[in-house]
Design an enzyme around this catalytic site. Structure first.
Site, PDB file in Angstrom:
ATOM      1  N   LYS A  76      48.571  34.042  48.079  1.00 42.74           N
ATOM      2  CA  LYS A  76      47.794  34.945  47.180  1.00 42.74           C
ATOM      3  C   LYS A  76      47.564  34.325  45.924  1.00 42.74           C
ATOM      4  O   LYS A  76      48.410  33.513  45.295  1.00 42.74           O
ATOM      5  CB  LYS A  76      48.847  36.231  46.994  1.00 42.74           C
ATOM      6  CG  LYS A  76      48.026  37.464  46.287  1.00 42.74           C
ATOM      7  CD  LYS A  76      49.019  38.575  46.176  1.00 42.74           C
ATOM      8  CE  LYS A  76      48.182  39.732  45.486  1.00 42.74           C
ATOM      9  NZ  LYS A  76      49.324  40.825  45.517  1.00 42.74           N
ATOM     10  N   SER A 171      47.750  45.201  46.978  1.00 39.15           N
ATOM     11  CA  SER A 171      46.710  44.356  46.390  1.00 39.15           C
ATOM     12  C   SER A 171      46.553  42.919  47.162  1.00 39.15           C
ATOM     13  O   SER A 171      45.759  42.081  47.072  1.00 39.15           O
ATOM     14  CB  SER A 171      47.053  43.982  44.970  1.00 39.15           C
ATOM     15  OG  SER A 171      48.295  43.481  44.755  1.00 39.15           O
ATOM     16  N   SER A 195      52.190  46.438  47.433  1.00 35.76           N
ATOM     17  CA  SER A 195      51.160  45.345  47.575  1.00 35.76           C
ATOM     18  C   SER A 195      51.102  44.424  48.838  1.00 35.76           C
ATOM     19  O   SER A 195      50.153  43.965  49.134  1.00 35.76           O
ATOM     20  CB  SER A 195      50.748  44.720  46.275  1.00 35.76           C
ATOM     21  OG  SER A 195      50.446  45.669  45.349  1.00 35.76           O
TER      22      SER A 195
END
Length: 524
Positions: A76, A171, A195
């Site tokens: 990420k 996210s 997330s």
């Protein structure tokens, strides 16, 4: 080969059935042809190929560094990576290249993993849809699956199909989409309020949030220091255990990590669940929980009951306050953390030269989106001298009560809690963006953020396809630092439900054996 598990691929690499460079090339080719998913912000093609070549040399000498050697992974884009841009999907950090690797990234590289690139997210990981980053929204691979297309009926216009795609959740949506579309074998996400687990549920992959302090946060760009945890996204529970074993343990650079060495473990097949006590928290029957999710949840409870486990309804009485409490604490810490982005040390700097104050203000106005600015304003309001006791201190006290609820339930003899991960399956993008980020996050984090507030390990396991042909997941929450028990139960459940494999035309062209379709057994 692209749909194989980490252990299978590792065995194939050892036996010479596939070379690390070939594996890397296949993944990179698939990233190119699934570019429309927008899962990656940066693809580090040259670096990845160089790492794959080095891995190949080690295999030729018969000296692989371990099970992850030569395995393509993604990270990420809020983890620092030396030599590769780290943007947090924000204008504030566009073009920023960190001088060092996050501890988790370094650990992966030290074990020979091949870093394909950095995945898309909501700006600074603030969101639950992966729709609010500066690089655009991530598309859920299941939007293009045979299963979803069959259920959503024939489309008369290509435009209809174009507007019909669904979100990944967030996210860490880029990481979840990358794993679900077979472009990498595992990915790192972060989990502050759900997330990692939320996108895992929406994309039909496994999402693990470890106990707070088990994995180092050093080099993870902070959102909420007291809740952030690096998350793990894989295709099966076994793979999550492999990655956890590689990443967990003390880090002198992060004082919140455990002091003891972590012993990696292999998951055994659980033959007998009769000694297990599974708790069903009644407060998780939350407003907005779809009837489909509710039915699936009770079906899962019955599955354990019929296998001989003790299934009990439990109460976590402070759950209704948790989302409000989370919002206060989250925004307060965000306001504090975002103060470092002032245009002076790193990241974006405005051209405004009237005064230092105007430079700060213009930099932050240009660098942050509305969502981040809104959270900074909220957080600073809660931290004002006249509000501090009323909001921040009170929220800290409520957080303690929430954590105590879990302690009491686990002390009563319950081993694992079983809950839904999300309220429903993934929403179409056009529907999702009708509401503002704060409202959406409050709804979507409702079932996941309490585990962050209590620092407990939790995992989302893909369970079935909804009536619309989209994945839904259920969440298991375990006792602090009892990841082995949590993952063993999750693996048993995964084996029972036999979640179907995604059928993607794009992948079919790259890997002809991807589509030996797994039948959905008890959860069809």
């Amino acid at each position: 080969m692209l749909r194989a598990s980490l252990r299978q691929v590792s065995a194939a690499l050892k036996e010479g059935r596939v070379a690390p460079t070939e594996l890397c090339q296949r993944c990179l080719a698939l990233i190119k042809s699934t570019k429309f998913l927008n899962a990656y912000i940066t693809v580090a093609e040259e670096t990845a190929m160089k790492q794959a070549e080095e891995s190949e040399e080690r295999y030729k000498k018969g000296q692989p560094l371990g099970i992850l050697d030569g395995i393509p992974i993604a990270v990420k884009d809020n983890f620092n990576t030396a030599g590769i841009e780290t943007t947090c999907a924000s204008n504030m950090l566009k073009g920023y290249i960190s001088p060092y690797n996050a501890t988790v990234v370094q650990k992966l590289l030290d074990q020979g993993a091949v870093l394909l690139g950095k995945t898309n997210l909501d700006e600074f990981a603030m969101g639950s849809g992966s729709t609010d980053g500066v690089f655009g929204p991530v598309r859920n691979p299941w939007s293009y699956s045979k299963q979803y297309k069959e259920k959503s009926g024939p489309k008369s216009h290509p435009e209809d199909e174009e507007s019909n795609w669904v979100i990944t959740g967030g996210s860490s949506g880029g990481s979840a989409a990358a794993v679900a579309s077979f472009t990498c074998f595992a990915a790192l996400g972060s989990d502050t309020g759900g997330s990692t687990r939320n996108p895992a549920a929406h994309c039909g992959v496994v999402g693990l949030k470890p106990t707070y302090g088990l994995i180092s946060r050093h080099g993870l760009i902070p959102l909420v220091n007291s809740m952030d945890v690096p998350g793990i996204l894989t295709r099966c529970v076994d793979d999550a255990a492999v990655l956890l074993g590689s990443l967990a343990g003390h880090d002198p650079k992060d004082s919140t990590t455990i002091q003891d060495d972590f012993m990696p473990f292999e998951l055994h097949n659980l033959a007998d669940v009769s000694k297990l006590s599974i708790g069903i928290p009644k407060e998780y029957h939350a407003p907005g929980l779809s009837s489909e999710m509710l039915a699936l949840w009770s079906k899962a409870a019955d599955l354990f009951k019929n296998a001989g486990a003790k299934v009990v309804e439990v109460s976590l009485p402070h759950t209704p306050y948790s989302i409000v409490c989370y919002h206060v604490l989250c925004t307060a810490e965000v306001a504090s953390n975002m103060a470092r982005f002032d245009g002076l040390e790193y990241g974006h700097r405005s051209d405004m030269k009237d005064s230092t104050e105007s430079l700060y203000a213009a930099t932050r106005r240009e660098g942050f989106n509305d969502v981040v600015r809104g959270r900074i304003l909220s957080g600073n309001y809660f931290l004002l001298k006249q509000n501090y006791e009323k909001y921040f201190v009170k929220a800290q006290k409520v957080r303690r009560l929430i954590a105590n609820d879990f302690v009491k339930v686990f002390r009563s003899g319950v081993d694992i809690l079983l809950t839904p991960t999300t309220l429903r399956d993934a929403a179409p993008y056009t529907e999702f963006i009708q509401e503002d980020n704060r409202t959406r996050s409050a709804q979507d984090d409702i079932l996941t953020q309490a585990a962050n507030m209590a620092g407990l390990p939790a995992i989302s396991v893909p369970t079935a396809l909804s009536e619309r042909g989209l994945p839904v997941g259920l969440q298991f929450i375990g006792r602090s630092f009892q990841e082995k028990q949590l993952l063993t139960v999750a693996k048993w459940f995964e084996k029972q439900v036999q979640f179907p494999l995604i059928q993607l035309e794009e992948v079919k062209r790259h890997d002809s054996d991807v589509f030996q379709y797994q039948k959905s057994a008890s959860f069809s």
